[in-house]
Motif scaffolding. Structure first.
Motif, PDB file in Angstrom:
ATOM      1  N   LEU A 195      42.693  50.273  33.493  1.00  0.00           N
ATOM      2  CA  LEU A 195      42.671  49.231  33.730  1.00  0.00           C
ATOM      3  C   LEU A 195      42.751  47.514  32.802  1.00  0.00           C
ATOM      4  O   LEU A 195      43.000  46.565  32.718  1.00  0.00           O
ATOM      5  CB  LEU A 195      41.382  48.585  34.604  1.00  0.00           C
ATOM      6  N   LYS A 196      42.721  48.210  31.621  1.00  0.00           N
ATOM      7  CA  LYS A 196      43.073  46.986  30.051  1.00  0.00           C
ATOM      8  C   LYS A 196      43.948  46.858  30.634  1.00  0.00           C
ATOM      9  O   LYS A 196      45.209  47.242  30.334  1.00  0.00           O
ATOM     10  CB  LYS A 196      42.380  47.441  28.628  1.00  0.00           C
ATOM     11  N   GLY A 197      44.362  45.241  30.136  1.00  0.00           N
ATOM     12  CA  GLY A 197      45.307  44.874  30.037  1.00  0.00           C
ATOM     13  C   GLY A 197      46.523  45.033  31.585  1.00  0.00           C
ATOM     14  O   GLY A 197      47.283  44.114  31.302  1.00  0.00           O
ATOM     15  N   GLU A 198      45.976  44.988  32.905  1.00  0.00           N
ATOM     16  CA  GLU A 198      47.037  44.816  33.579  1.00  0.00           C
ATOM     17  C   GLU A 198      45.873  43.623  34.032  1.00  0.00           C
ATOM     18  O   GLU A 198      45.185  42.972  34.238  1.00  0.00           O
ATOM     19  CB  GLU A 198      46.055  46.067  34.708  1.00  0.00           C
ATOM     20  N   PHE A 199      46.738  42.954  35.120  1.00  0.00           N
ATOM     21  CA  PHE A 199      46.687  41.497  35.602  1.00  0.00           C
ATOM     22  C   PHE A 199      45.573  42.203  37.341  1.00  0.00           C
ATOM     23  O   PHE A 199      46.401  42.972  37.950  1.00  0.00           O
ATOM     24  CB  PHE A 199      47.589  41.062  36.261  1.00  0.00           C
ATOM     25  N   LEU A 200      43.908  42.021  37.590  1.00  0.00           N
ATOM     26  CA  LEU A 200      42.990  42.684  38.282  1.00  0.00           C
ATOM     27  C   LEU A 200      43.334  41.630  39.323  1.00  0.00           C
ATOM     28  O   LEU A 200      42.206  42.524  40.141  1.00  0.00           O
ATOM     29  CB  LEU A 200      41.767  43.021  37.732  1.00  0.00           C
ATOM     30  N   GLY A 201      43.651  40.440  38.504  1.00  0.00           N
ATOM     31  CA  GLY A 201      43.123  40.035  40.399  1.00  0.00           C
ATOM     32  C   GLY A 201      41.961  38.844  40.424  1.00  0.00           C
ATOM     33  O   GLY A 201      40.877  38.298  39.230  1.00  0.00           O
ATOM     34  N   ASP A 202      41.122  38.922  40.984  1.00  0.00           N
ATOM     35  CA  ASP A 202      39.722  38.255  41.689  1.00  0.00           C
ATOM     36  C   ASP A 202      39.162  39.465  41.874  1.00  0.00           C
ATOM     37  O   ASP A 202      37.319  38.788  41.068  1.00  0.00           O
ATOM     38  CB  ASP A 202      39.276  37.529  43.028  1.00  0.00           C
ATOM     39  N   PHE A 203      39.158  40.766  41.350  1.00  0.00           N
ATOM     40  CA  PHE A 203      37.713  41.944  41.143  1.00  0.00           C
ATOM     41  C   PHE A 203      37.909  42.548  41.382  1.00  0.00           C
ATOM     42  O   PHE A 203      39.667  43.334  42.133  1.00  0.00           O
ATOM     43  CB  PHE A 203      36.862  41.138  41.913  1.00  0.00           C
ATOM     44  N   VAL A 204      37.425  44.076  41.331  1.00  0.00           N
ATOM     45  CA  VAL A 204      38.150  45.335  41.651  1.00  0.00           C
ATOM     46  C   VAL A 204      36.786  45.993  42.102  1.00  0.00           C
ATOM     47  O   VAL A 204      35.484  46.109  42.165  1.00  0.00           O
ATOM     48  CB  VAL A 204      37.763  46.794  39.717  1.00  0.00           C
ATOM     49  N   MET A 205      37.863  46.785  42.622  1.00  0.00           N
ATOM     50  CA  MET A 205      36.549  47.595  43.800  1.00  0.00           C
ATOM     51  C   MET A 205      37.118  49.559  42.935  1.00  0.00           C
ATOM     52  O   MET A 205      37.458  49.448  42.862  1.00  0.00           O
ATOM     53  CB  MET A 205      37.177  47.782  45.116  1.00  0.00           C
ATOM     54  N   ILE A 206      35.206  48.971  43.225  1.00  0.00           N
ATOM     55  CA  ILE A 206      35.354  51.766  43.108  1.00  0.00           C
ATOM     56  C   ILE A 206      34.607  52.327  44.423  1.00  0.00           C
ATOM     57  O   ILE A 206      33.993  51.247  44.857  1.00  0.00           O
ATOM     58  CB  ILE A 206      34.817  51.550  41.469  1.00  0.00           C
ATOM     59  N   PRO A 207      35.103  53.136  44.094  1.00  0.00           N
ATOM     60  CA  PRO A 207      34.176  54.422  44.974  1.00  0.00           C
ATOM     61  C   PRO A 207      32.660  54.177  44.484  1.00  0.00           C
ATOM     62  O   PRO A 207      32.544  54.548  43.169  1.00  0.00           O
ATOM     63  CB  PRO A 207      35.017  54.995  45.618  1.00  0.00           C
ATOM     64  N   GLU A 208      31.780  53.872  45.088  1.00  0.00           N
ATOM     65  CA  GLU A 208      30.900  54.387  44.624  1.00  0.00           C
ATOM     66  C   GLU A 208      30.015  55.612  44.417  1.00  0.00           C
ATOM     67  O   GLU A 208      29.443  56.186  43.792  1.00  0.00           O
ATOM     68  CB  GLU A 208      29.406  54.038  45.341  1.00  0.00           C
ATOM     69  N   ASN A 209      30.952  56.716  45.327  1.00  0.00           N
ATOM     70  CA  ASN A 209      30.635  58.376  44.338  1.00  0.00           C
ATOM     71  C   ASN A 209      31.772  58.562  42.922  1.00  0.00           C
ATOM     72  O   ASN A 209      31.449  59.383  42.084  1.00  0.00           O
ATOM     73  CB  ASN A 209      31.683  59.058  45.072  1.00  0.00           C
ATOM     74  N   MET A 210      31.752  57.436  42.389  1.00  0.00           N
ATOM     75  CA  MET A 210      31.814  57.188  40.739  1.00  0.00           C
ATOM     76  C   MET A 210      31.083  57.643  39.940  1.00  0.00           C
ATOM     77  O   MET A 210      30.513  57.482  38.854  1.00  0.00           O
ATOM     78  CB  MET A 210      33.129  56.297  40.308  1.00  0.00           C
ATOM     79  N   LEU A 211      29.887  56.742  40.686  1.00  0.00           N
ATOM     80  CA  LEU A 211      28.680  56.467  40.055  1.00  0.00           C
ATOM     81  C   LEU A 211      27.677  57.276  40.503  1.00  0.00           C
ATOM     82  O   LEU A 211      26.777  57.911  41.290  1.00  0.00           O
ATOM     83  CB  LEU A 211      27.767  54.925  40.485  1.00  0.00           C
ATOM     84  N   LYS A 212      26.133  57.628  39.607  1.00  0.00           N
ATOM     85  CA  LYS A 212      24.878  57.910  40.039  1.00  0.00           C
ATOM     86  C   LYS A 212      24.489  57.902  40.570  1.00  0.00           C
ATOM     87  O   LYS A 212      24.346  56.644  41.415  1.00  0.00           O
ATOM     88  CB  LYS A 212      24.369  58.343  38.986  1.00  0.00           C
ATOM     89  N   HIS A 213      24.421  58.771  42.185  1.00  0.00           N
ATOM     90  CA  HIS A 213      23.633  58.246  43.190  1.00  0.00           C
ATOM     91  C   HIS A 213      22.141  57.422  43.187  1.00  0.00           C
ATOM     92  O   HIS A 213      20.605  57.838  42.573  1.00  0.00           O
ATOM     93  CB  HIS A 213      22.899  59.367  43.894  1.00  0.00           C
ATOM     94  N   GLY A 214      22.491  56.202  43.511  1.00  0.00           N
ATOM     95  CA  GLY A 214      21.302  54.767  43.963  1.00  0.00           C
ATOM     96  C   GLY A 214      21.599  54.135  42.614  1.00  0.00           C
ATOM     97  O   GLY A 214      20.010  53.040  42.781  1.00  0.00           O
ATOM     98  N   GLU A 215      22.310  54.492  41.672  1.00  0.00           N
ATOM     99  CA  GLU A 215      22.052  53.734  40.275  1.00  0.00           C
ATOM    100  C   GLU A 215      23.327  53.396  40.223  1.00  0.00           C
ATOM    101  O   GLU A 215      24.244  53.729  40.575  1.00  0.00           O
ATOM    102  CB  GLU A 215      21.338  54.367  39.263  1.00  0.00           C
ATOM    103  N   LEU A 216      23.647  52.350  39.268  1.00  0.00           N
ATOM    104  CA  LEU A 216      25.281  51.898  38.751  1.00  0.00           C
ATOM    105  C   LEU A 216      25.503  52.347  37.608  1.00  0.00           C
ATOM    106  O   LEU A 216      25.746  51.120  36.490  1.00  0.00           O
ATOM    107  CB  LEU A 216      25.419  50.142  39.193  1.00  0.00           C
ATOM    108  N   VAL A 217      25.453  53.427  37.371  1.00  0.00           N
ATOM    109  CA  VAL A 217      26.063  54.121  36.361  1.00  0.00           C
ATOM    110  C   VAL A 217      26.878  55.116  36.271  1.00  0.00           C
ATOM    111  O   VAL A 217      26.835  56.386  37.359  1.00  0.00           O
ATOM    112  CB  VAL A 217      24.703  54.556  35.105  1.00  0.00           C
ATOM    113  N   PHE A 218      27.648  55.340  35.527  1.00  0.00           N
ATOM    114  CA  PHE A 218      28.614  56.308  35.997  1.00  0.00           C
ATOM    115  C   PHE A 218      28.239  57.746  34.623  1.00  0.00           C
ATOM    116  O   PHE A 218      27.124  57.659  33.886  1.00  0.00           O
ATOM    117  CB  PHE A 218      29.689  56.040  34.567  1.00  0.00           C
ATOM    118  N   LEU A 219      29.201  58.372  34.697  1.00  0.00           N
ATOM    119  CA  LEU A 219      29.121  60.241  34.557  1.00  0.00           C
ATOM    120  C   LEU A 219      28.211  60.087  33.028  1.00  0.00           C
ATOM    121  O   LEU A 219      28.111  60.889  32.245  1.00  0.00           O
ATOM    122  CB  LEU A 219      30.435  60.705  34.477  1.00  0.00           C
TER     123      LEU A 219
END
Length: 448
Positions: free
Chosen positions: A380-404
């Motif tokens: 995503l770095k260097g891309e025009f991303l607009g007002d915000f970025v949305m990701i699916p929560e299955n990228m994250l540890k269950h119940g936490e805002l932490v990636f693998l």
């Protein structure tokens, strides 16, 4: 004092709360029976009349006599949810994803469990190879159901080879016992080309037919292979192999629909994506028994999103609103189609979908659930991303805002210089979240 049975929380206004149970107390026994694990606890507390023996932190014991409705929860949570040591997996499966992880990640990611209690509580899959006979007896005695079981193959010699466990070949003996005692099961087969596919897959499904009354569903999922895989014999599922597997499974579905009145076996969505074939609509998945296994997730998401869009009026934004959806490569084309439909309903909304290339695990890993924070930043770095970025929560540890890779959503947001928001993998929630966010951002600009 048994440290496994220490109470961490008492739910307010629950039965236990009203009777004075508090965090830090230790559960010693129920109806005079020692509590070895959460299965004992669930079974023994289901009755209408129970007696709890507890111990305070100072060592004093007290007894509570409780009269309640059958199956009413007491409102007690424990420091250790299993209330015992988690049983570790002793297998060395040739396709094990954990053995394909890179070094240097958080220790919890390298833990391999094979615990029937976690199968019952959290939906984890178990191989049945790490269980003692008395544990099988307990499942039957307490009628623990449904269980999630990793089958892979019913060929005893092949299962021993694939799981690298000499006791793996007695699977059918255990499954037949469960069937006779009316224990219900969800099964999975991790399909490894050259091992348990083709005629071996037919053999496995043939062996399942006499047990069909006890089987809720069978999921066939493609093996995942990272760049750290060292077994040269393990091959990925190609497009042509995916098409072959789909044809084979569809034949079994037709057979069982005619014979049993239900499909019983379902291919994971990845097979349709790899084969570049359209997936069935939601009605083909009956009750979506194995969504968490990636079976029917696309159809379910599409159904919810389409139903919401059909009810949605045309919306005109006073100010243009730009946003980005970041997802795995496999789901990106699907998300692009849905984004087009949404933009037709919301004038002034511009949605950009960016597929995230997985360099962390390797390019053959294309699902969103294995996207790391660092790959997200790189793509995503260097891309025009607009007002915000949305990701699916299955990228994250269950119940936490932490990636693998231990980066947090806040870390990624800071590196990209834009708000990053996670969302449920649910079609209607996806649209609602985007609309809420666009409204908030429009208000913010108006107030400025």
């Amino acid at each position: 004092m048994r440290t496994d049975n220490i109470i961490s929380r008492v739910v307010p206004e629950s039965i236990a709360s009203e009777l004075g149970v508090r965090a830090g107390d230790c559960l010693i026994a129920i109806n005079g029976c020692p509590v070895e694990d959460v299965i004992d606890y669930r079974f023994l507390t289901a009755d209408e009349n129970i007696e709890l023996t507890l111990q305070r932190a100072d060592g004093s014991e007290w007894v509570l006599e409780i009269v309640k409705d059958y199956d009413d929860e007491l409102g007690i949570e424990f420091e250790n949810p299993v209330m015992a040591e988690t049983r570790q997996c002793r297998n060395k499966c040739l396709f094990c994803f954990i053995d394909q992880m890179p070094p240097g990640m958080r220790s919890a990611l390298y833990v391999k469990d094979d615990d029937s209690r976690l199968s019952f509580l959290q939906g984890n899959y178990i191989t049945l190879t790490n269980m003692k006979p008395d544990e099988i007896d307990k499942i039957i005695r307490y009628r623990i159901s449904p269980l999630n079981i990793s089958v892979h193959t019913t060929n005893p010699e092949l299962r021993v080879q694939m799981l690298n466990n000499r006791s793996a070949g007695n699977l059918m003996t255990i499954l037949k016992r469960f069937h006779e005692k009316h224990i219900y099961m969800n099964l999975q087969i991790v399909l490894c080309p050259g091992f348990n596919d083709s005629s071996e897959l037919d053999r496995t499904l043939t062996d399942m037919e006499p047990l069909a009354d006890s089987i809720i569903s069978i999921a066939v999922v493609p093996v995942g292979i990272t760049k750290y895989q060292k077994n040269a014999a393990l091959k990925p599922v190609t497009g042509s192999k995916a098409r072959q597997v789909l044809k084979q499974i569809h034949q079994w579905q037709n057979r069982w629909e005619n014979k049993l009145g239900r499909k019983l076996v379902y291919p994971a969505d990845e097979f349709y994506l790899k084969a570049e074939e359209p997936w069935p609509d939601a009605s083909a998945y009956e009750a979506f028994y194995q969504l968490e296994n990636g079976v029917g997730m696309l159809a379910s998401f599409e159904l919810d999103a389409t139903a919401f869009l059909q009810k949605m009026p045309l919306i005109r934004k006073r100010h243009p609103f730009h946003m980005t959806i970041a997802t795995g490569e496999a789901a990106a084309p699907f998300m692009m189609l849905l984004a087009e439909k949404l933009m037709q309903k919301v004038e002034g909304l511009v949605v950009k979908v960016i597929p995230v290339v997985n360099t962390f695990f390797g390019p053959s890993i294309t699902v969103s659930g294995l996207v790391t924070g660092q790959d997200l930043v790189t793509c995503l770095k260097g891309e025009f991303l607009g007002d915000f970025v949305m990701i699916p929560e299955n990228m994250l540890k269950h119940g936490e805002l932490v990636f693998l890779d231990d980066l947090t959503v806040s870390d990624v947001s800071q590196q990209l210089g834009i708000k990053v928001l996670s969302c449920q993998v649910d079609g209607s929630q996806w649209i609602k979240t985007m609309l809420r966010q666009s409204t908030r951002n429009t208000k913010s600009r108006s107030e400025l």
